[in-house]
Design a protein around this motif. Sequence first.
Motif, PDB file in Angstrom:
ATOM      1  N   GLN A   1      34.878  35.581  33.430  1.00 54.55           N
ATOM      2  CA  GLN A   1      34.483  34.380  32.695  1.00 54.55           C
ATOM      3  C   GLN A   1      34.386  34.757  31.221  1.00 54.55           C
ATOM      4  OE1 GLN A   1      30.929  33.540  35.259  1.00 54.55           O
ATOM      5  NE2 GLN A   1      31.565  31.441  34.792  1.00 54.55           N
ATOM      6  N   VAL A   2      34.875  33.874  30.363  1.00 53.75           N
ATOM      7  CA  VAL A   2      34.907  34.102  28.922  1.00 53.75           C
ATOM      8  C   VAL A   2      33.586  33.644  28.305  1.00 53.75           C
ATOM      9  CG1 VAL A   2      36.108  33.531  26.780  1.00 53.75           C
ATOM     10  CG2 VAL A   2      37.405  33.727  28.918  1.00 53.75           C
ATOM     11  N   PHE A   3      32.909  34.552  27.573  1.00 53.62           N
ATOM     12  CA  PHE A   3      31.652  34.201  26.918  1.00 53.62           C
ATOM     13  C   PHE A   3      31.687  34.385  25.413  1.00 53.62           C
ATOM     14  CE2 PHE A   3      29.816  35.105  31.240  1.00 53.62           C
ATOM     15  CZ  PHE A   3      29.564  33.780  31.526  1.00 53.62           C
ATOM     16  N   GLY A   4      32.814  34.816  24.881  1.00 52.38           N
ATOM     17  CA  GLY A   4      32.946  35.007  23.439  1.00 52.38           C
ATOM     18  C   GLY A   4      34.400  35.251  23.089  1.00 52.38           C
ATOM     19  N   ASP A   5      34.655  35.520  21.815  1.00 48.42           N
ATOM     20  CA  ASP A   5      36.024  35.786  21.373  1.00 48.42           C
ATOM     21  C   ASP A   5      36.557  37.038  22.054  1.00 48.42           C
ATOM     22  OD1 ASP A   5      35.739  33.591  19.728  1.00 48.42           O
ATOM     23  OD2 ASP A   5      35.463  34.763  17.900  1.00 48.42           O
ATOM     24  N   LEU A   6      37.850  36.994  22.417  1.00 52.14           N
ATOM     25  CA  LEU A   6      38.468  38.094  23.159  1.00 52.14           C
ATOM     26  C   LEU A   6      39.802  38.497  22.553  1.00 52.14           C
ATOM     27  CD1 LEU A   6      38.227  36.858  26.872  1.00 52.14           C
ATOM     28  CD2 LEU A   6      36.538  38.162  25.578  1.00 52.14           C
ATOM     29  N   LYS A   7      40.147  39.743  22.773  1.00 55.02           N
ATOM     30  CA  LYS A   7      41.510  40.233  22.588  1.00 55.02           C
ATOM     31  C   LYS A   7      41.944  40.718  23.955  1.00 55.02           C
ATOM     32  CE  LYS A   7      44.473  43.494  20.258  1.00 55.02           C
ATOM     33  NZ  LYS A   7      44.559  44.708  19.431  1.00 55.02           N
ATOM     34  N   VAL A   8      43.050  40.156  24.468  1.00 51.83           N
ATOM     35  CA  VAL A   8      43.528  40.466  25.813  1.00 51.83           C
ATOM     36  C   VAL A   8      44.903  41.121  25.695  1.00 51.83           C
ATOM     37  CG1 VAL A   8      44.212  39.495  28.044  1.00 51.83           C
ATOM     38  CG2 VAL A   8      42.258  38.534  26.811  1.00 51.83           C
ATOM     39  N   THR A   9      45.064  42.268  26.376  1.00 51.49           N
ATOM     40  CA  THR A   9      46.335  42.987  26.370  1.00 51.49           C
ATOM     41  C   THR A   9      46.791  43.214  27.801  1.00 51.49           C
ATOM     42  OG1 THR A   9      45.662  44.149  24.366  1.00 51.49           O
ATOM     43  CG2 THR A   9      47.535  45.067  25.583  1.00 51.49           C
ATOM     44  N   LYS A  10      48.027  42.816  28.089  1.00 54.64           N
ATOM     45  CA  LYS A  10      48.614  43.051  29.409  1.00 54.64           C
ATOM     46  C   LYS A  10      49.390  44.357  29.362  1.00 54.64           C
ATOM     47  CE  LYS A  10      49.885  42.061  33.624  1.00 54.64           C
ATOM     48  NZ  LYS A  10      48.925  42.113  34.702  1.00 54.64           N
ATOM     49  N   TRP A  11      49.093  45.258  30.286  1.00 52.77           N
ATOM     50  CA  TRP A  11      49.804  46.527  30.362  1.00 52.77           C
ATOM     51  C   TRP A  11      51.074  46.364  31.188  1.00 52.77           C
ATOM     52  CZ3 TRP A  11      45.771  51.001  31.267  1.00 52.77           C
ATOM     53  CH2 TRP A  11      44.897  51.052  30.171  1.00 52.77           C
ATOM     54  N   LEU A  12      51.840  47.412  31.317  1.00 51.52           N
ATOM     55  CA  LEU A  12      53.101  47.414  32.063  1.00 51.52           C
ATOM     56  C   LEU A  12      52.863  47.708  33.542  1.00 51.52           C
ATOM     57  CD1 LEU A  12      55.180  49.468  29.473  1.00 51.52           C
ATOM     58  CD2 LEU A  12      55.064  46.980  29.723  1.00 51.52           C
ATOM     59  N   GLY A  13      53.903  47.583  34.351  1.00 52.78           N
ATOM     60  CA  GLY A  13      53.829  47.853  35.785  1.00 52.78           C
ATOM     61  C   GLY A  13      53.493  46.592  36.560  1.00 52.78           C
ATOM     62  N   MET A  14      53.853  46.589  37.830  1.00 54.58           N
ATOM     63  CA  MET A  14      53.624  45.403  38.659  1.00 54.58           C
ATOM     64  C   MET A  14      52.156  44.988  38.657  1.00 54.58           C
ATOM     65  SD  MET A  14      54.603  44.628  42.585  1.00 54.58           S
ATOM     66  CE  MET A  14      53.746  43.364  43.506  1.00 54.58           C
ATOM     67  N   TRP A  15      51.250  45.959  38.694  1.00 54.31           N
ATOM     68  CA  TRP A  15      49.824  45.658  38.720  1.00 54.31           C
ATOM     69  C   TRP A  15      49.204  45.677  37.326  1.00 54.31           C
ATOM     70  CZ3 TRP A  15      52.246  48.078  42.722  1.00 54.31           C
ATOM     71  CH2 TRP A  15      52.059  47.529  43.982  1.00 54.31           C
ATOM     72  N   GLY A  16      50.016  45.867  36.293  1.00 56.20           N
ATOM     73  CA  GLY A  16      49.493  45.942  34.946  1.00 56.20           C
ATOM     74  C   GLY A  16      48.675  47.190  34.717  1.00 56.20           C
ATOM     75  N   GLU A  17      49.011  48.264  35.440  1.00 57.99           N
ATOM     76  CA  GLU A  17      48.228  49.494  35.401  1.00 57.99           C
ATOM     77  C   GLU A  17      48.777  50.577  34.485  1.00 57.99           C
ATOM     78  OE1 GLU A  17      51.500  50.673  38.189  1.00 57.99           O
ATOM     79  OE2 GLU A  17      50.610  48.827  37.477  1.00 57.99           O
ATOM     80  N   LYS A  18      49.967  50.351  33.913  1.00 57.06           N
ATOM     81  CA  LYS A  18      50.620  51.385  33.099  1.00 57.06           C
ATOM     82  C   LYS A  18      50.433  51.069  31.617  1.00 57.06           C
ATOM     83  CE  LYS A  18      54.043  52.366  36.622  1.00 57.06           C
ATOM     84  NZ  LYS A  18      55.449  52.338  36.978  1.00 57.06           N
ATOM     85  N   LEU A  19      49.824  52.004  30.929  1.00 57.27           N
ATOM     86  CA  LEU A  19      49.561  51.851  29.499  1.00 57.27           C
ATOM     87  C   LEU A  19      50.873  51.617  28.748  1.00 57.27           C
ATOM     88  CD1 LEU A  19      47.316  52.016  27.363  1.00 57.27           C
ATOM     89  CD2 LEU A  19      47.842  54.444  27.157  1.00 57.27           C
ATOM     90  N   PRO A  20      50.911  50.601  27.867  1.00 53.76           N
ATOM     91  CA  PRO A  20      52.133  50.351  27.106  1.00 53.76           C
ATOM     92  C   PRO A  20      52.415  51.514  26.151  1.00 53.76           C
ATOM     93  CG  PRO A  20      50.486  48.627  26.711  1.00 53.76           C
ATOM     94  CD  PRO A  20      49.859  49.652  27.587  1.00 53.76           C
TER      95      PRO A  20
END
Length: 110
Positions: free
Chosen positions: A86-105
């Motif tokens: 749940q969002v409670f304030g300003d955010l910076k969201v980064t999606k990583w690589l890999g099917m599960w988003g587990e690999k650091l870009p």
Amino acid sequence: MPQIQVQDRTLSCAEGANLRQVLLQEGVQLYNPPAHIVNCHGLGTCGTCAVQIEGEVSPMGWRERTRLSLPPHQLSKGLRLACQVQVFGDLKVTKWLGMWGEKLPAAPPA
């Protein structure tokens, strides 16, 4: 209204909004292929909506902690499941690589 920076965009949402729902409603590519087809649709069981978050969000619950404790995830990476946040304030969201988003870009060239 909280502001969310994601994929070179800035979005607004209501305080307390579910991060996954906000991102999908705004057309953000939350799932890496083939997870855009095969995912748990927000139940917190598949782990494919994992993202890096900077900002104020809800604490991690047992379901999210359990899923992020199982491979290919590791709790030490500090990722969160967008479907459980749940969002409670300003955010910076980064999606990583890999099917599960587990690999650091890869780092951008210097």
